[in-house]
Design an enzyme around this catalytic site. Structure first.
Site, PDB file in Angstrom:
ATOM      1  N   LYS A   6      38.828  58.459  46.378  1.00 38.81           N
ATOM      2  CA  LYS A   6      37.723  57.570  46.007  1.00 38.81           C
ATOM      3  C   LYS A   6      37.691  56.373  46.960  1.00 38.81           C
ATOM      4  CE  LYS A   6      36.982  54.069  43.528  1.00 38.81           C
ATOM      5  NZ  LYS A   6      36.023  53.394  44.424  1.00 38.81           N
ATOM      6  N   GLU A   9      49.990  49.845  47.166  1.00 36.11           N
ATOM      7  CA  GLU A   9      50.074  48.929  48.313  1.00 36.11           C
ATOM      8  C   GLU A   9      49.117  47.793  47.993  1.00 36.11           C
ATOM      9  OE1 GLU A   9      49.270  46.956  51.246  1.00 36.11           O
ATOM     10  OE2 GLU A   9      48.402  48.719  52.220  1.00 36.11           O
ATOM     11  N   CYS A  49      46.005  42.643  53.829  1.00 36.72           N
ATOM     12  CA  CYS A  49      46.985  42.385  52.778  1.00 36.72           C
ATOM     13  C   CYS A  49      48.194  41.653  53.353  1.00 36.72           C
ATOM     14  CB  CYS A  49      47.400  43.699  52.124  1.00 36.72           C
ATOM     15  SG  CYS A  49      47.709  44.992  53.319  1.00 36.72           S
ATOM     16  N   GLU A  98      46.340  34.818  46.957  1.00 31.74           N
ATOM     17  CA  GLU A  98      45.799  35.531  48.119  1.00 31.74           C
ATOM     18  C   GLU A  98      44.314  35.193  48.259  1.00 31.74           C
ATOM     19  OE1 GLU A  98      45.419  39.929  47.866  1.00 31.74           O
ATOM     20  OE2 GLU A  98      46.367  39.904  49.844  1.00 31.74           O
TER      21      GLU A  98
HETATM   22  P1  NAI Z   1      40.045  46.120  44.042  1.00 36.31           P
HETATM   23  O1  NAI Z   1      41.502  46.252  43.857  1.00 36.31           O
HETATM   24  O2  NAI Z   1      39.188  45.917  42.829  1.00 36.31           O
HETATM   25  O3  NAI Z   1      39.457  47.412  44.806  1.00 36.31           O
HETATM   26  C1  NAI Z   1      40.211  48.331  45.568  1.00 36.31           C
HETATM   27  C2  NAI Z   1      39.861  49.756  45.127  1.00 36.31           C
HETATM   28  O4  NAI Z   1      40.201  49.906  43.761  1.00 36.31           O
HETATM   29  C3  NAI Z   1      38.371  50.110  45.234  1.00 36.31           C
HETATM   30  O5  NAI Z   1      38.244  51.448  45.625  1.00 36.31           O
HETATM   31  C4  NAI Z   1      37.894  49.933  43.817  1.00 36.31           C
HETATM   32  O6  NAI Z   1      36.754  50.703  43.509  1.00 36.31           O
HETATM   33  C5  NAI Z   1      39.084  50.408  43.027  1.00 36.31           C
HETATM   34  N1  NAI Z   1      39.170  49.901  41.651  1.00 36.31           N
HETATM   35  C6  NAI Z   1      38.727  48.713  41.152  1.00 36.31           C
HETATM   36  N2  NAI Z   1      38.965  48.627  39.830  1.00 36.31           N
HETATM   37  C7  NAI Z   1      39.567  49.783  39.464  1.00 36.31           C
HETATM   38  C8  NAI Z   1      40.074  50.296  38.220  1.00 36.31           C
HETATM   39  N3  NAI Z   1      39.980  49.603  37.093  1.00 36.31           N
HETATM   40  N4  NAI Z   1      40.660  51.521  38.234  1.00 36.31           N
HETATM   41  C9  NAI Z   1      40.763  52.228  39.361  1.00 36.31           C
HETATM   42  N5  NAI Z   1      40.300  51.815  40.555  1.00 36.31           N
HETATM   43  C10 NAI Z   1      39.722  50.601  40.614  1.00 36.31           C
HETATM   44  O7  NAI Z   1      39.812  44.949  45.075  1.00 36.31           O
HETATM   45  P2  NAI Z   1      38.469  44.119  45.307  1.00 36.31           P
HETATM   46  O8  NAI Z   1      37.869  43.746  43.985  1.00 36.31           O
HETATM   47  O9  NAI Z   1      37.619  44.836  46.249  1.00 36.31           O
HETATM   48  O10 NAI Z   1      39.055  42.823  46.022  1.00 36.31           O
HETATM   49  C11 NAI Z   1      39.640  41.792  45.239  1.00 36.31           C
HETATM   50  C12 NAI Z   1      40.870  41.247  45.922  1.00 36.31           C
HETATM   51  O11 NAI Z   1      41.848  42.264  46.054  1.00 36.31           O
HETATM   52  C13 NAI Z   1      40.681  40.753  47.349  1.00 36.31           C
HETATM   53  O12 NAI Z   1      40.188  39.452  47.378  1.00 36.31           O
HETATM   54  C14 NAI Z   1      42.071  40.858  47.872  1.00 36.31           C
HETATM   55  O13 NAI Z   1      42.798  39.730  47.479  1.00 36.31           O
HETATM   56  C15 NAI Z   1      42.640  42.073  47.199  1.00 36.31           C
HETATM   57  N6  NAI Z   1      42.574  43.277  48.044  1.00 36.31           N
HETATM   58  C16 NAI Z   1      43.706  43.708  48.648  1.00 36.31           C
HETATM   59  C17 NAI Z   1      43.658  44.782  49.508  1.00 36.31           C
HETATM   60  C18 NAI Z   1      44.861  45.276  50.210  1.00 36.31           C
HETATM   61  O14 NAI Z   1      44.752  45.807  51.302  1.00 36.31           O
HETATM   62  N7  NAI Z   1      46.029  45.203  49.609  1.00 36.31           N
HETATM   63  C19 NAI Z   1      42.402  45.459  49.826  1.00 36.31           C
HETATM   64  C20 NAI Z   1      41.270  44.977  49.082  1.00 36.31           C
HETATM   65  C21 NAI Z   1      41.373  43.907  48.241  1.00 36.31           C
END
Ligand code: NAI
Ligand code: MG
Length: 509
Positions: free
Chosen positions: A204, A279, A313, A410
């Site tokens: 996904k 991660e 990250c 972050e």
């Molecule tokens: P997110 O963690 O919500 O999204 C990442 C993935 O998880 C996307 O594919 C999203 O559709 C999915 N997702 C979201 N809610 C979910 C759920 N309840 N169950 C299963 N999958 C789910 O991150 P978002 O909202 O895009 O960004 C928020 C913050 O997260 C950013 O500001 C940053 O701090 C952090 N982040 C960290 C990343 C990393 O590389 N470790 C990458 C993206 C965001």
């Protein structure tokens, strides 16, 4: 920005016919080798972050589509041609995926830039080649998954001997949920090891950036991947993502994204105790000692935070500078920040693009406001330049304190806090480690002994010395503490996708 980063921006590029064609059509879900509409018939919009305009429409997967995809992956795992392939055949398919990415590097770079906002030259120099390299590296592991023979000492069966050995087997059907900061590269990090080990997948992509994963899906057949081995279901996290994490016929979830959602994944996976690797976020200390080579350190620590607009990250977001050179380094980083040219990723002269979405724009500017309210000062940047698109100026904050949100949390944008320290001592090390995260750290010094001693005391999955953001398919990456579970890349990642089976044969002796 450094000359190397400027050079990476590359020659003039306009949206090619192939990319225009790709985005002009509604993009569908890939299930069992077929491109399908969502069961609900719904679609969602994909935006160009440089303008805020809609560039594509994508089928919106939900629970029912996830279920269809999991069924296809299960069938491919249990009975399909994939499960009967030799490791060498599997390895060649994984290798071919890397080749196909390189053959189409211009198209993938453009599409990534359009979808995510990053400079097209960066996608061409980093994202696409690193993704290809990951497939090429993982291809080799397909033929090297070995077990052991083990001598037993069982005391209670006289007259009986044993031949015992272990097998490394694929874990089964894997759900992979990836973010938007490196959309294609994260797809490769996930798919490469899953395929090398013989798993099947439901992927996904992030709702912000589904395009390059879907384009990659179009190359599967050419690579020789049988239908159902990798299914791609774009959709929202709360619906499609949550359904995948909770699905009872998924053996393992691999997730990259926020720590907050990482915890939700763990809860969802607890229902059937499926395996989980995570991660997650970071707030990485980047430590500059007074004896560092300042001319090399300044561009190094600037790019540690500003690369990919701080949407990494592992971004070096907490700059800790020994007091003797604090002003010099802060001024130098501010001067670098001032020179960075903001613009649309597809403009070849752009050095930093927009943030990925309006949500991230609001999040990052919200952090800046909270920092100023709490007393932080911007030496450079500190706001959006205004106009269309989700742009935020590269920012260096000083006068920050450990209790401030901008220091603790972050930000995931081009914002670094700079704080001085006096000596390399327990207090400084405790401050570096004083975070719920533990993903990465940087050390800048000419004293190599001191660097290694300090590296050993930092609670982080990666420590970069006199460099930063150096990634390689062979180098494991992942976090201590709330930065995650398990490691991506290197041979460590194979643990995420395999089970060990012990087989024991008894015979009279
Ligand atoms: P997110 O963690 O919500 O999204 C990442 C993935 O998880 C996307 O594919 C999203 O559709 C999915 N997702 C979201 N809610 C979910 C759920 N309840 N169950 C299963 N999958 C789910 O991150 P978002 O909202 O895009 O960004 C928020 C913050 O997260 C950013 O500001 C940053 O701090 C952090 N982040 C960290 C990343 C990393 O590389 N470790 C990458 C993206 C965001
Ligand atoms: Mg979210």
């Amino acid at each position: 920005m450094s000359q190397a980063a400027a050079a990476a921006v590359g020659p003039t590029i306009k949206l090619s016919g192939r990319v225009s064609q790709f985005i002009a059509q509604k993009r569908k879900l890939l299930i069992d080798g077929k491109w399908l509409d969502a069961a609900s018939g719904k679609t969602f919009e994909v935006y160009n972050p440089a303008t805020g305009e809609v560039v594509a429409h994508v089928a919106e997967g939900d629970k029912e589509d996830i279920d269809r995809a999991v069924k296809a992956a299960r069938k491919a795992f249990e009975t399909g041609p994939w499960s009967k392939m030799t490791p060498s055949q599997r390895g060649r398919i994984v290798w071919k995926l890397g080749d196909l990415l390189l053959e189409n590097i211009e198209e993938f770079s453009e599409l990534e830039s359009l979808d995510n906002g990053k400079p097209v030259g960066v996608a061409r120099a980093a994202d696409v080649p690193l993704a290809a390299d990951l497939f090429h590296y993982m291809a080799g592991w397909a033929t090297k998954l070995e077990g052991n023979t083990i001598s037993l000492s069982v005391p209670y069966t006289p007259g009986q001997s044993y031949h015992a050995y272990t097998r490394r087997e694929p874990i089964g059907v894997v759900g992979q949920i990836i973010p938007w900061n490196f959309p294609l590269l994260m797809a490769a990090w996930k798919l490469g090891p899953a395929l090398a080990t013989g798993c099947t997948v439901v992927l996904k992509p992030a709702e912000e950036t589904p395009l390059t994963a879907l384009r990659l899906g179009e190359l599967f057949e050419k690579a020789g991947l049988p239908p159902g081995v990798v299914n791609i279901v774009p959709g929202f996290g709360e619906t499609a993502g949550a359904a995948l994490a909770a699905h009872r016929d998924v053996n393992k979830i691999a997730f990259t994204g926020s720590t907050e959602v990482g915890k939700l994944i763990v809860k969802a996976a607890a229902g059937d105790l499926k395996k989980v690797s995570l991660e997650l976020g970071g707030k990485s200390p980047n430590i500059v000692l007074a004896d560092s080579d300042v001319d090399a350190t300044i561009p190094g620590v600037a790019s540690a935070i500003f690369f990919n607009h701080g949407q990494c990250c592992c971004a070096g977001s907490r700059l800790m500078i020994q007091d003797k050179i604090f002003d010099k380094v802060v001024e130098g980083v501010a001067a670098q920040a001032k020179q960075i040219k903001l613009g649309p990723g597809l403009d070849p002269s752009t050095q930093m693009g927009p943030l990925v979405s309006t949500t991230q724009f609001e999040r990052v500017t919200g952090y800046l406001e909270s920092g100023f309210k709490e007393g932080a000062k911007a030496v450079v940047g500190g706001k959006s330049p205004g106009g269309k698109g989700y742009f935020v100026e590269p920012t260096v904050l000083v006068d920050t304190r450990p209790d401030m949100k901008v220091y603790k949390e972050e930000i995931f944008g081009p914002v670094v806090t700079a704080m001085p320290f006096k000596n390399v001592d327990d207090e400084m090390i405790a401050r570096a480690n004083d975070t719920v995260y533990g993903l990465a750290a940087g050390i800048w010094t000419k004293d190599i002994g001191k660097a290694h001693a300090l590296a050993a005391r930092l609670h982080a999955g990666t420590v970069w010395i006199n460099c930063y953001n150096i990634f390689d398919a062979a180098l494991p990456f992942g976090g201590y503490k709330q930065s995650g579970w398990g490691r991506e890349m290197g041979h460590d990642v194979l643990e995420n996708y395999t089970e060990t089976k012990a087989v024991c044969l008894g015979y009279p002796s």
